[in-house]
Enzyme design. Structure first.
Site, PDB file in Angstrom:
ATOM      1  N   ASN A  21       0.419  -1.271   0.060  1.00  0.00           N
ATOM      2  CA  ASN A  21       0.078  -0.494   0.215  1.00  0.00           C
ATOM      3  C   ASN A  21       1.013   1.123   0.124  1.00  0.00           C
ATOM      4  OD1 ASN A  21      -2.059   2.266   0.676  1.00  0.00           O
ATOM      5  ND2 ASN A  21      -2.319   1.331   2.939  1.00  0.00           N
ATOM      6  N   TRP A  22       0.729   2.192  -0.942  1.00  0.00           N
ATOM      7  CA  TRP A  22       1.788   2.540  -1.076  1.00  0.00           C
ATOM      8  C   TRP A  22       1.285   4.243  -0.463  1.00  0.00           C
ATOM      9  CZ3 TRP A  22       3.804   3.261  -6.457  1.00  0.00           C
ATOM     10  CH2 TRP A  22       4.653   1.668  -7.458  1.00  0.00           C
ATOM     11  N   LYS A  23       0.815   4.887   0.058  1.00  0.00           N
ATOM     12  CA  LYS A  23      -0.536   5.682   0.280  1.00  0.00           C
ATOM     13  C   LYS A  23      -0.290   6.499  -1.140  1.00  0.00           C
ATOM     14  CE  LYS A  23       0.458   3.145   4.991  1.00  0.00           C
ATOM     15  NZ  LYS A  23      -0.204   4.184   6.030  1.00  0.00           N
ATOM     16  N   GLY A  28       2.938  -1.047   4.549  1.00  0.00           N
ATOM     17  CA  GLY A  28       2.326   0.480   3.960  1.00  0.00           C
ATOM     18  C   GLY A  28       4.122   1.002   3.905  1.00  0.00           C
ATOM     19  N   GLY A  29       4.868   0.994   4.499  1.00  0.00           N
ATOM     20  CA  GLY A  29       6.282   2.239   5.044  1.00  0.00           C
ATOM     21  C   GLY A  29       7.311   0.928   3.504  1.00  0.00           C
ATOM     22  N   SER A  83       3.757  -2.003  10.499  1.00  0.00           N
ATOM     23  CA  SER A  83       5.074  -2.073  10.504  1.00  0.00           C
ATOM     24  C   SER A  83       5.545  -3.831  10.518  1.00  0.00           C
ATOM     25  CB  SER A  83       4.899  -1.858  12.189  1.00  0.00           C
ATOM     26  OG  SER A  83       4.812  -0.072  12.762  1.00  0.00           O
ATOM     27  N   GLU A 141      -5.333  -4.835  10.960  1.00  0.00           N
ATOM     28  CA  GLU A 141      -4.012  -4.322  10.842  1.00  0.00           C
ATOM     29  C   GLU A 141      -4.574  -2.951  12.680  1.00  0.00           C
ATOM     30  OE1 GLU A 141      -2.520  -2.384   7.189  1.00  0.00           O
ATOM     31  OE2 GLU A 141      -4.130  -1.381   7.114  1.00  0.00           O
ATOM     32  N   GLU A 180      -6.408   4.713   7.882  1.00  0.00           N
ATOM     33  CA  GLU A 180      -7.063   6.193   7.309  1.00  0.00           C
ATOM     34  C   GLU A 180      -7.989   6.928   6.890  1.00  0.00           C
ATOM     35  OE1 GLU A 180      -3.099   5.705   5.334  1.00  0.00           O
ATOM     36  OE2 GLU A 180      -2.320   5.399   7.302  1.00  0.00           O
ATOM     37  N   GLY A 184       2.474   2.482  10.924  1.00  0.00           N
ATOM     38  CA  GLY A 184       3.753   3.636  10.797  1.00  0.00           C
ATOM     39  C   GLY A 184       4.412   3.681  12.094  1.00  0.00           C
ATOM     40  N   HIS A 217      -9.544   0.886   4.780  1.00  0.00           N
ATOM     41  CA  HIS A 217      -7.486   1.451   6.158  1.00  0.00           C
ATOM     42  C   HIS A 217      -8.215   2.068   6.663  1.00  0.00           C
ATOM     43  CE1 HIS A 217      -4.089   2.497   6.852  1.00  0.00           C
ATOM     44  NE2 HIS A 217      -3.441   1.618   5.802  1.00  0.00           N
TER      45      HIS A 217
HETATM   46  C1  PEP Z   1      -0.375   0.221   6.501  1.00  0.00           C
HETATM   47  O1  PEP Z   1      -0.985   1.761   6.167  1.00  0.00           O
HETATM   48  O2  PEP Z   1      -1.349  -0.622   5.296  1.00  0.00           O
HETATM   49  C2  PEP Z   1       1.006  -0.385   7.141  1.00  0.00           C
HETATM   50  C3  PEP Z   1       0.526  -1.456   7.123  1.00  0.00           C
HETATM   51  O3  PEP Z   1       1.405   0.452   7.008  1.00  0.00           O
HETATM   52  P1  PEP Z   1       2.382  -0.155   7.637  1.00  0.00           P
HETATM   53  O4  PEP Z   1       2.661  -0.693   6.951  1.00  0.00           O
HETATM   54  O5  PEP Z   1       3.550   1.401   7.276  1.00  0.00           O
HETATM   55  O6  PEP Z   1       3.097   0.093   9.076  1.00  0.00           O
END
Ligand code: PEP
Length: 255
Positions: free
Chosen positions: A9-11, A234-235, A213, A168, A98, A174, A96
């Site tokens: 997920n590049w956001k 994500g990141g 994470s 999640e 967010e 994050g 998600h």
């Molecule tokens: C996400 O935004 O779905 C996510 C899991 O982010 P991260 O891996 O950066 O915690």
């Protein structure tokens, strides 16, 4: 045996050039993660970059980070699930945290989006998870089952026949503080049991991803658990080497 799935997920990050480079770099390593389904979810405007860069790489799919709760029509700024499908999206991330917290998406709106994705032939990846306060208050199970229950209520018993769930925990997204494999496995088991109560067949084949994470260093231990079928990343999905490392950690032969 459920085939592992790792999804990036590049956001709202990067530009076209970075999207092209990232896709090319991950595609170049596709042979190093056999047996794993991999997908990347760039921002909408770069879905064409994914389609171009991955057209000759059947090992890697792409998806949207969201879809509209509405069908095509006078909804300025929205992107329909049908449009995502038309851009070749196999998956769409739905609900998600967010979207839920920053954009006020209720369980009902999330369920509508889920239904739109299904109807368009896009596999919904339903994100569920509790906040730190909800976990501290002992409400994790209740929150997650409520979020799943809203989708059952709206889409019926067959809701998860062709869908993915991503657990999640909001406190892990994050933050660098992933759930431990034991913590994640316990919630994943609750999720599978809850789906099984409504639809035992779907529950057996349902892929439940962990997100929050995940790094190459902790991925293998997480993915080795019975009910953790891969990850939503994500990141770490923004750095090709890190994302490829996570995809490799999901390889059944290497687990
Ligand atoms: C996400 O935004 O779905 C996510 C899991 O982010 P991260 O891996 O950066 O915690």
């Amino acid at each position: 045996m459920r085939r592992p799935l790792v999804m990036g997920n590049w956001k709202m990050n990067g530009r076209r050039r970075e999207a092209q480079a990232l896709i090319a770099a991950v595609a170049a390593e596709a042979a190093t993660f056999p047996g794993v389904d991999v997908a990347v979810c760039p921002p909408y405007v770069y879905l064409g970059v994914a389609a171009d860069g991955l057209s000759r790489c059947p090992a890697i799919a792409w998806g949207a980070q969201d879809v509209s709760a509405y069908g095509d029509g006078a909804y300025t700024g929205e992107i329909s699930a049908g449009m995502a499908r038309d851009m070749g999206c196999e998956f769409a991330i739905i609900g998600h945290s967010e979207r839920r917290t920053l954009f006020g998406e209720s369980d009902g709106v999330v369920a509508q989006k889920f239904a739109r994705a299904l109807a368009a032939g896009v596999t919904p990846v339903l994100c569920v998870g509790e906040t730190a306060a909800e976990r501290d208050g002992g409400h994790t199970r209740e929150v997650v089952l409520r979020q799943i229950g809203a989708v059952f209520a709206s889409c019926g018993t067959g809701a998860f026949d062709r869908a993915v769930i991503a657990y999640e925990p909001v406190w892990a997204i994050g933050t660098g503080r992933a759930a431990s494999p034991d913590e994640a496995q316990a919630v994943h088991r609750e999720i599978r049991n809850a789906v099984a109560q409504r639809n035992p067949t779907a529950a057996v084949g349902l892929r439940i991803l962990y997100g929050g994470s995940v790094k190459a260093q902790n991925a293998r231990e997480l993915f080795a658990r019975d009910d953790i079928d891969g990850g939503l990343i994500g990141g770490a999905s923004l750095v090709a080497a890190d994302f490829v490392g996570i995809c490799r950690a999901a390889c059944p032969d290497l687990a």
